[in-house]
Structures are given as structure tokens and as C-alpha cells.
Scaffold this active site. Structure first.
Site, PDB file in Angstrom:
ATOM      1  N   ARG A 149     -48.480  11.580  48.155  1.00  0.00           N
ATOM      2  CA  ARG A 149     -48.779  10.726  46.993  1.00  0.00           C
ATOM      3  C   ARG A 149     -48.180  11.362  45.746  1.00  0.00           C
ATOM      4  O   ARG A 149     -48.564  12.477  45.377  1.00  0.00           O
ATOM      5  CB  ARG A 149     -50.303  10.596  46.781  1.00  0.00           C
ATOM      6  CG  ARG A 149     -51.073  10.126  48.002  1.00  0.00           C
ATOM      7  CD  ARG A 149     -51.397   8.658  47.987  1.00  0.00           C
ATOM      8  NE  ARG A 149     -51.794   8.219  49.333  1.00  0.00           N
ATOM      9  CZ  ARG A 149     -53.052   7.974  49.714  1.00  0.00           C
ATOM     10  NH1 ARG A 149     -54.036   8.110  48.851  1.00  0.00           N
ATOM     11  NH2 ARG A 149     -53.313   7.573  50.947  1.00  0.00           N
ATOM     12  N   GLU A 174     -48.734  11.386  42.743  1.00  0.00           N
ATOM     13  CA  GLU A 174     -49.631  11.224  41.587  1.00  0.00           C
ATOM     14  C   GLU A 174     -49.197  12.157  40.469  1.00  0.00           C
ATOM     15  O   GLU A 174     -48.964  13.337  40.686  1.00  0.00           O
ATOM     16  CB  GLU A 174     -51.076  11.516  41.988  1.00  0.00           C
ATOM     17  CG  GLU A 174     -51.626  10.436  42.888  1.00  0.00           C
ATOM     18  CD  GLU A 174     -53.106  10.617  43.194  1.00  0.00           C
ATOM     19  OE1 GLU A 174     -53.743  11.478  42.564  1.00  0.00           O
ATOM     20  OE2 GLU A 174     -53.601   9.888  44.058  1.00  0.00           O
ATOM     21  N   ARG A 180     -59.216  17.691  42.546  1.00  0.00           N
ATOM     22  CA  ARG A 180     -59.569  16.925  43.739  1.00  0.00           C
ATOM     23  C   ARG A 180     -58.369  16.275  44.426  1.00  0.00           C
ATOM     24  O   ARG A 180     -58.529  15.630  45.456  1.00  0.00           O
ATOM     25  CB  ARG A 180     -60.576  15.830  43.369  1.00  0.00           C
ATOM     26  CG  ARG A 180     -61.951  16.335  42.997  1.00  0.00           C
ATOM     27  CD  ARG A 180     -62.797  15.251  42.349  1.00  0.00           C
ATOM     28  NE  ARG A 180     -62.237  14.851  41.058  1.00  0.00           N
ATOM     29  CZ  ARG A 180     -61.626  13.709  40.800  1.00  0.00           C
ATOM     30  NH1 ARG A 180     -61.498  12.791  41.733  1.00  0.00           N
ATOM     31  NH2 ARG A 180     -61.133  13.456  39.593  1.00  0.00           N
ATOM     32  N   HIS A 181     -57.179  16.400  43.857  1.00  0.00           N
ATOM     33  CA  HIS A 181     -56.023  15.700  44.415  1.00  0.00           C
ATOM     34  C   HIS A 181     -54.906  16.658  44.809  1.00  0.00           C
ATOM     35  O   HIS A 181     -54.660  17.650  44.133  1.00  0.00           O
ATOM     36  CB  HIS A 181     -55.482  14.681  43.407  1.00  0.00           C
ATOM     37  CG  HIS A 181     -56.395  13.519  43.204  1.00  0.00           C
ATOM     38  ND1 HIS A 181     -57.337  13.503  42.212  1.00  0.00           N
ATOM     39  CD2 HIS A 181     -56.524  12.366  43.895  1.00  0.00           C
ATOM     40  CE1 HIS A 181     -58.018  12.366  42.290  1.00  0.00           C
ATOM     41  NE2 HIS A 181     -57.537  11.655  43.294  1.00  0.00           N
ATOM     42  N   GLU A 206     -66.871  11.141  47.202  1.00  0.00           N
ATOM     43  CA  GLU A 206     -66.338  10.240  48.227  1.00  0.00           C
ATOM     44  C   GLU A 206     -65.560  11.062  49.245  1.00  0.00           C
ATOM     45  O   GLU A 206     -64.592  11.737  48.900  1.00  0.00           O
ATOM     46  CB  GLU A 206     -65.409   9.214  47.569  1.00  0.00           C
ATOM     47  CG  GLU A 206     -64.840   8.235  48.562  1.00  0.00           C
ATOM     48  CD  GLU A 206     -63.611   7.507  48.029  1.00  0.00           C
ATOM     49  OE1 GLU A 206     -63.512   7.313  46.811  1.00  0.00           O
ATOM     50  OE2 GLU A 206     -62.733   7.167  48.850  1.00  0.00           O
ATOM     51  N   SER A 231     -62.755   6.330  52.954  1.00  0.00           N
ATOM     52  CA  SER A 231     -63.081   4.910  52.961  1.00  0.00           C
ATOM     53  C   SER A 231     -62.424   4.249  54.162  1.00  0.00           C
ATOM     54  O   SER A 231     -61.492   4.776  54.763  1.00  0.00           O
ATOM     55  CB  SER A 231     -62.645   4.245  51.662  1.00  0.00           C
ATOM     56  OG  SER A 231     -61.283   4.470  51.441  1.00  0.00           O
ATOM     57  N   ARG A 282     -59.930  17.472  51.714  1.00  0.00           N
ATOM     58  CA  ARG A 282     -61.021  16.987  50.886  1.00  0.00           C
ATOM     59  C   ARG A 282     -62.355  17.104  51.617  1.00  0.00           C
ATOM     60  O   ARG A 282     -63.372  17.517  51.046  1.00  0.00           O
ATOM     61  CB  ARG A 282     -60.766  15.527  50.499  1.00  0.00           C
ATOM     62  CG  ARG A 282     -61.905  14.906  49.692  1.00  0.00           C
ATOM     63  CD  ARG A 282     -61.707  13.410  49.511  1.00  0.00           C
ATOM     64  NE  ARG A 282     -60.698  13.123  48.511  1.00  0.00           N
ATOM     65  CZ  ARG A 282     -60.971  12.616  47.299  1.00  0.00           C
ATOM     66  NH1 ARG A 282     -62.217  12.352  46.965  1.00  0.00           N
ATOM     67  NH2 ARG A 282     -60.015  12.389  46.450  1.00  0.00           N
TER      68      ARG A 282
END
Lengths: 428, 428
Positions: B210, B212, B218-219, B351, B354, B402
Site C-alpha cells: 500500500r 500510503e 499502525r501502518h 481493528e 475486516s 497488525r
């Protein structure tokens, strides 16, 4: 959704006589008083008998390969060629297929390979094609299980890297924000760093990328690499781990899939551990007895490997390759630095994998970089790990698709790759 | 090399009194009549007593973190604080370390995080840092074991792709020969295609990328994604698989590493299956009772999740998220299309992952593409698999780093990543 797998019905292991099955309507035939559906799921096929007129109306014009679920009663002594039948009480159409299909699932003549790869989602509905990937999964499970028992830690190293593993070309460039980076060709440098980090014995299963310009039936531009590295070990130690890992992988496949493999005319070879060992120089002697002269330092050609393969049989190691044929990180034999503590694992004429003891002395490593025309400063992040306590270590790397191709005797490595990437193919 | 692990000596499980141990000389102290070496391997530390003058001369000026092997006798009742001692007969210096070290292994004050990541090969020599990756490996083994028992096939989908999974930005471009390609953000589209291919239940463990722009604790820009997809299943089915997979992973970690974790003051939470479920709309009601008004369709903020987390305790699912908050492939609730058959798995306010039931109807899928501002023709290779027999299906995807960060309560996801890739870091 509560459902029964068709395979369980075929093997007489379904609970009760009333079942719900779900899958693809592979064939639909309307006879005078009955409609027959050949229903397929991931475990097998059976015949669905539809007698109720309302149900027959609902499915009579259904396109092949539509997805349905069927509730009904198992027929006690079926006469159909599929070995199991259900009399349908109710049918639920879950997703209609378009017609015509881009290629057939059950055609007597196979579509050409490009069409198959373009429509992999249909190609894999053929049990003999899907089975290749069940084998791959089981093989990997068997290898992992063995490595876990041997105390290995599974790791994940980065695939976006700033330096080339072998310093060569054959790299895919990545734009990493404002920086230029590459896709990693192999986790080699990282698993070695982890030896310095004291992780002792690690393995990794992950993608590796090679920007090879030429398409062949044996190469992929993206493949799954199974790598191990072991501290305080030499090439002999990791050859032992390799032959046992392969042996356990094959055992696992036979345990999980034995009967099904046979039914599809697929066969796994026997793996009798330990595998025979032959040195590179002994190979040259053997070849010269057949009147074939290979100079020390030359690689063995496919024809020469075929001759050796015929002589050696199934699995065997060719050890002690010349330094000139091996990458910079390969440990020279301390007595004779023109050869190395290295090996290839062969199956008949085919190379499955290679491995070696690695150089652990930082000064020797820098010399080896220079001897291979590489600049040590490009690899500072790696050499640094050798300057502050790198243990002796050894390892190997194995292409999973190549292994499965060789073991199942497939004609093309793409058969063992779900969505192959090659010189021209990046879709699907 | 025949060697005994220090951990086996510490636990009194070494065979015989004479052993060879190998590792890093963490500390060397020259006293009047003896030299003490603290020797460390991947399993623990012990004290080596060197009394012979020749041996003392050989090691007295050895730099810390040099790699040595020691043959000697286990001391029956050691008085040293390390709990085990060896009287050395012989010492073999395998690789000398340079001095000074770029950072310490045993310093009372920890080096800053950048220095630690730049010298990961030393940082991981600290048992509490290495333990994070043993936990990750065991966790993954437990999850895989459970999935294998549930009939899943492990697959490998391509990481070089022509289309963006979620159609968004945040893609790293790759030069694929003369073509423009990308690094895959998620195996989502491929695992769905494999449902159409009839593989029934698949999982994949592999890197995801990713691009980002923002660094957060957290990433990661490259992470390890654990993904499953299941045919003829809905969100409830895969929630059941998820909670059991997590439960089995935690069980495996405790089985493999329980005592060692405790010794390092690391703790794994309890996982009592089934986890509680609460709908998104129920969350809004709960919050409004606290005077916090969230409009339907708004995401929950970190503070709101903290409130909910305090109320719900450890693991719980938030289900039935609004369509507007979910990607195009998420299945709307057939009764109320403004909400979806989706879920997040939470641990307190955090989280973990998902998942959802997916759209399987090709027409609905095209509508959903358009509603999200995406062009269906860009995804033709994917939609095609829906037109010719796509079963209903559901799945989830989980970031391994994570998960481990959350379970071990680590302050930064980079602690759970061997060689993190972030906005500025692509080395080592």
C-alpha cells in the site's frame, strides 16, 4: 449454508439419505419424463434426477455451469456412470451462467494454453487441473511441518528492496515514492542477515521476481520461493534437511490425496532418503567415459544432465561445483578454493534446487564481491551484518512451482502456477 | 556441527556432561585466575569458565559479540546468576566481531528506534525482540493448521498485477518490461476468481503493498496478508472460521512458547469463542446513550471505538456496516441494501481485520463498481469470472504484523516487522 460434499456421497460417507448439495450444473439433459443434471463440486460429480414438472420447467433452459443447490434423496443403488444419484425435491438457482462459455469444462479436445490461462476460472474446474494446486498445497504443508519439527521459525522478508540480490540485471524496477527500488529476486541476503541476528534457523515462503527476457516452459517471472537458512551448519547439514523436507512433502501429498491422484492418472515419485551424492568432478569423469569432454568450470548441458540422470535415477545431489559457476555468497572449499561447498538437487535430468554453505567472513565476502565484478559498497547493509558476529551458515532455495512441475512431470511450469507472469502475460 | 542448545542445558535436558555449545560472546571478563564469557545462542545464555592460560590468552582480547564454539563440561551446581556454567576444554573462534558495536545487545538504555531498525541484526539478538517473531511464526502455524483441518487449499496469487484491487490510488507502479503494472494491494480479486474456479475454500499468506503517504505507528507500506475465501458461505460462516483461527493461533503460541513468553513479561490474551457480536447500528445506539451522536454512514472514530472497546472487553465483532463505508465487492443485506453483510473483528478499541459476504451477481457487481466511481471495463478479467458460474462466497483478510502488534500490545507495528518498509525506509 448446510451442505454435503459430493465426494462424501460418492464414498458412502454422507450423513442420512436426505442431503443438500451445491455446485455447478455441468450438463443438463431433458428426456421425456425426467431431466438429468450432472452436478459438480470441488470433490466430485453426481447425477441429479429431476422428475417434478415445475422443477423441470425451472431448470430445462438453465445454461451449463450455472451454480445451483439441490435438496433431495440419495438413490440407494444408482445405475448411472457417475456412481451416485439424487432425486431432487427442490432446486435453488444461485447464479446463472452466460452462454456460450469462453471454453468448455468437459470438452474432449483441450483448448489451447493461452485460452486456458485467459480463462483460468474455467480451466481449474477440470479436476486434473485443480489437483495440481491441491498437490502444491499439500507438498508445502508437508515441508513446513517438517521444518517446524526441526525448530525453524517462519519469517517474512521485504519484497521491495533497494539492492539487487545477485547484483545482476533481471530486476523489475519499482517507484517507491521518490526513490527507485526493485522487486527482490530472492530472500538470500535477508535470511543471511537473520543468521547474524541469531534466529538460528529460519524459513520463508514467498514470491520472488526475475525480469528474465526469455519465455521458456521452465521459467516464470514471478514464482514462489521456499527458502531456508541454518546457523552453525554446512552444506551437508542442509542437504540432509532438504532431502527429508522433500521426502516429507511427498509423503504428505500421498497421505492427503493418494487415491484421488491415481484416479486422475497423476503420480508422485518415491523419495528414498538419503539421496545419492555425486561430485561435479565425478560427473565430468563419468561423462568422459562416454567420450564427452567437459572442461572444469563449464556448466553441464541439458544433454549431459540427461546422460547423468539416466545413470543416477530419481533424486540425487551434484556437489562441489566450481567457484566460477556459483554466486558470490557461496563458501569455497577450504582445502581447494576452486570448488565450493555447494550442491544442486536433481530429479533425473532436471534441477530442482541449489544450495550451499555461505561465506561468513566479511573480508572473504568483500573479495568475492569484487571477484564477481560487484561493488561491496552497494551491499553495505548486508556486509555490515557480517562484521559484528556472523555465524557460519548454510541454506537452500527452492521454486515451489518448479518442484511440483518436476514431481508431477508437467510439460510447462505455468501448469503449476495459478496466474502465471511471463514475458507478455500480466493478466489475469 | 554437533552442538547442544544452551536452552537444553538450562533446563537440564542436555545429553551427557560434556557438550559443545556455539553462539555469541556477549560479555568477556578477565579475572585473576579465570576468564568468564557470557555465551548466548538463540535459546538462552550461560557462563563459560576459562581457566587454561592458553585458552585465556586466545580469548582475553576477543571483541564482544564474536562468534565462538566451546567444548567443555557442564558444572554440576553452578552458582552463577545465569543458572548454568561450562568449564571450557577448547574454544574455537568462528568469526571475530569488529568493535565498537553500532549498538549494544545488553545496554540498560535502549537505542532509538531508527538505530535499532538500521541495525536489526543486532536488535534481534535481544531475546524479547526475537520473541515477537517466534510468536508471529507460531501464530501463523496455529492458523494454518486450523485452516488445513477445515479443508482449505493454500494458494499463491500474483503480486504484479495490471489492475488496482480497490481501484484507488495508493499503488506502487512497477515497470513490467514495456508494460505499466502495479504491486497488488490485496489478493481479494484473485481469491474471488478462485471461487468461480471451484477451489471451494482457499487461503493465502503473502505480501501486500500500500503506497500510503503517511507514516503512522499502525501502518506499513508492505505487510503480510493472511486471506481466506469460502464458497457457498456468508459472513456468519467466515466469522466462525475467523474466531476459531485466532483462537487456535493463540493456543499454538501458548503451547510453543508459553513459559518463555512469561519470562520476558510478554502476554497473550485469552480468546473465548464465540466472540460477542454487535451491529454497527447498535454501536450508534450505545454511543448515543453516552450523549455521542454519530450519523448513520459515518465511520467510528478512535475515541468512539475506545468507548465501545471498554464496554465490550477483548475480542468482538462489529457487524452490518453501512454500504457507503465498504468496498464495491461487499454484499448488501438483501432486506436493507443500505447496510452490508460485513464485519470488523476488534480487540478492545483496535481493528484486527475486516471481512464480508461478497457480491456474486455480475450485474450487481457492475452497479457497485459504478456507484463507487470505478469503471467496470478496467476489471473485465475479474467480472468475467462472475458471468459463468460464480458461487456465493465470503472471506476475510488479516494483517499478520497488525495482529501480533495488537495481541502483544506493542507500541508500533514496526516492532512486529523484521525489515519494515515505510514512507522513508527501504533499507535494510
Amino acid at each position: 449454508m448446510q451442505r454435503t460434499y459430493i465426494g462424501d456421497i460418492l464414498r458412502g460417507r454422507a450423513n442420512g439419505r436426505e442431503v443438500t448439495v451445491a455446485g455447478w450444473a455441468q450438463d443438463i439433459r431433458n428426456l421425456k419424463n425426467v431431466t438429468f443434471i450432472v452436478l459438480r463440486d470441488s470433490t466430485g460429480r453426481l447425477q441429479v434426477n429431476v422428475k417434478d414438472q415445475k422443477l423441470r420447467d425451472a431448470v430445462s433452459d438453465l445454461a451449463r455451469e450455472s451454480v445451483i443447490s439441490v435438496s433431495g434423496a440419495i438413490v440407494e443403488e444408482p445405475k448411472s456412470r457417475l456412481g451416485a444419484e439424487i432425486d431432487a425435491y427442490s432446486i435453488n438457482i444461485l447464479n446463472r451462467s452466460d452462454a456460450p462459455l469462453p471454453m468448455g469444462v468437459d470438452d474432449p479436445v483441450e483448448a489451447d494454453f493461452e485460452t486456458r490461462l485467459n480463462n483460468r476460472f474455467i480451466d481449474l474446474r477440470k479436476p486434473e487441473k485443480a489437483m495440481i494446486f491441491r498437490v502444491e498445497s499439500s507438498m508445502l504443508w508437508g515441508i513446513r511441518k517438517f521444518l517446524k519439527e526441526q525448530g525453524f521459525v517462519e519469517v517474512h522478508s521485504p519484497k521491495i528492496v533497494a539492492a539487487a540480490t545477485e547484483g545482476g540485471a533481471e530486476l523489475f524496477p519499482v517507484q517507491y515514492f521518490e526513490k527507485k527500488a526493485y522487486l527482490n529476486q530472492s530472500p538470500q541476503l535477508y535470511k543471511e542477515i537473520l543468521m547474524s541476528a541469531g534466529l538460528d534457523r529460519v524459513f520463508e515462503v514467498g514470491p520472488a521476481f526475475r525480469a528474465e527476457e526469455h519465455n521458456t516452459p521452465r521459467h516464470l517471472n514471478e514464482f514462489t520461493s521456499v527458502d531456508i537458512e541454518v546457523s552453525f551448519a554446512d552444506h551437508e547439514d542442509v542437504m540432509g534437511i532438504l532431502e527429508n523436507a522433500i521426502g516429507q512433502g511427498i509423503k504428505q501429498v500421498k497421505e492427503d490425496l493418494g487415491g484421488e491422484l491415481e484416479a486422475l492418472s497423476l503420480r508422485m515419485p518415491e523419495a528414498r532418503v538419503p539421496f545419492p551424492r555425486i561430485t561435479y568432478e565425478r560427473c565430468l569423469e563419468e561423462l568422459s567415459r562416454d567420450g564427452i569432454n567437459v572442461n572444469f568450470g563449464e556448466d553441464l548441458s541439458p544433454e549431459q544432465l540427461r546422460l547423468l540422470g539416466d545413470r543416477m535415477g530419481g533424486f540425487y545431489f551434484i556437489t562441489k561445483w566450481p567457484s566460477s559457476l556459483r554466486p558470490f555468497y557461496t563458501m569455497p572449499d577450504p582445502e581447494r578454493p576452486e570448488i565450493t561447498n555447494s550442491f544442486d538437487l536433481q530429479f533425473r535430468e532436471k534441477e530442482i534446487t541449489s544450495g550451499a554453505q555461505r561465506v561468513h567472513d566479511p573480508k572473504m565476502l568483500e573479495q568475492r564481491f569484487r571477484a564477481k565484478g560487484l561493488n561491496p559498497t552497494d551491499f553495505e547493509f548486508y556486509i555490515k551484518a557480517f562484521r559484528y558476529g556472523m555465524p557460519p551458515h548454510a541454506g537452500w532455495g527452492l521454486g515451489l512451482e518448479r518442484l511440483v512441475m518436476i514431481l508431477l512431470d508437467l510439460p510447462n511450469i505455468r501448469e503449476a502456477t495459478l496466474f502465471p507472469r511471463d514475458r507478455t502475460r500480466v493478466v489475469p
